[in-house]
Design an enzyme around this catalytic site. Sequence first.
Site, short mmCIF file in Angstrom:
data_model
loop_
_atom_site.label_atom_id
_atom_site.label_comp_id
_atom_site.label_asym_id
_atom_site.label_seq_id
_atom_site.Cartn_x
_atom_site.Cartn_y
_atom_site.Cartn_z
CG ASP A 5 -1.85 1.13 1.33
OD1 ASP A 5 -1.64 2.14 0.63
OD2 ASP A 5 -2.82 1.03 2.11
CE1 TYR A 223 -4.37 -2.30 11.25
CE2 TYR A 223 -4.79 0.05 11.41
CZ TYR A 223 -5.00 -1.16 10.80
OH TYR A 223 -5.84 -1.24 9.72
CE LYS A 226 -5.81 -7.60 10.03
NZ LYS A 226 -5.40 -7.78 11.41
#
Length: 359
Positions: A5, A223, A226
């Site tokens: 990403d 985090y 994902k």
Amino acid sequence: MIKADIGSIGGHVRTCDVTTDVVCKLVAEAKESGLIIDYRVWNAGDDTEIFTTHTRGIDNEEIHKLAFDALKAGADNARERGLYGAGQDLLKDAFSGNVRGMGPGVAEMEFEERPADPVVVFTADKTAPGAFNYPICRIFADPFNTAGLVIDPKLHNGFIFDIYDIKGNQMVTLKTPEEYYDMLALIGSTENYVIKRVFSKNKQLGQAAAISTEKLYAVAGKYIGKDDPAAVVRAQSGFPATGEVLEGFALGHLVTGWMRGSHNGPLMPVPLRYSQCTRFDGPPRITGLAFSMKKGKLTEPIDVFDDPAWDITREQCMRVADYLRRHGPFEPHRLPPDAMEYTTLPNVLKKLKSRFKPL
Ligand code: 13P
Ligand code: 13P
Ligand code: MG
Ligand code: MG
């Protein structure tokens, strides 16, 4: 297959064509220079996917550097243009021999090409590597999914699976059908055990599938996004037929991911044109491109889920998505505490720590 990403439009929705072109240009130059034989660049939701064929084997420094440089150039472009999460998955700046552990997902395999070698490349968004356990298991080990396991002598002996224990940092190799139940005992826990590779028991055929298993939080310690996975699966002539491979995705099974990487939701098979995550940043999606190849040269792709045959799965997914959504912040829509450990939730809970009294 190397993916990351590197930024997206309007939140975590979809990549931008201008950025993708920047990535594509660098990969195209590598084809011209002879470093790779062929390539295709596309997106699954907000993830940029680079698929290449070459003869340099897995973990090759030049190939990894090419992917890293192309993704980095894309991330720079995304940053300049204010895309959201620009460079999100590129956790390290300087390349040091391999993209593994730097953020991007990697699914590579090396094999002797058959006279015709159909390959299906799956790319998922808003989910995690364990999302492939269910379909890969059904495709290669379940006779109720794959007719060839019963009726084709070339598949009848079964397959060999490399399974990673991602938290224990170890792996185990299991054979089906003889160790099928043992395998299910592990891979049913999709956050702990992930199928990394599948091999034919016929050594000549070699590897059947490769799945990216990189965990971003393991690199970043918190985090980030994902670890939207990719998988490369070979089909036909000793492997499951393409239709048996796709059949593994007909349930729209539940996976972890979705909004803020913190929710369970159905994995919806979609054509590339629907690969944009809008409903509660989802639901999680799977896209697939099928290729034929000769001496590494790829044909045009078939967008395998671009077929009304998948409408019923998509509709079921949206019914399940809608039902789960009504649970709001409650489990099992929201993930259990151990899976939330790497999200932003612990920061909220910290505040309440001093308020607790012993019972
Ligand atoms: P065809 O007869 O169309 O080649 O199909 C064979 C097959 O095995 C389909 O799964
Ligand atoms: P990605 O992992 O696809 O970037 O999604 C992150 C997110 O928080 C979605 O809500
Ligand atoms: Mg994102
Ligand atoms: Mg993503």
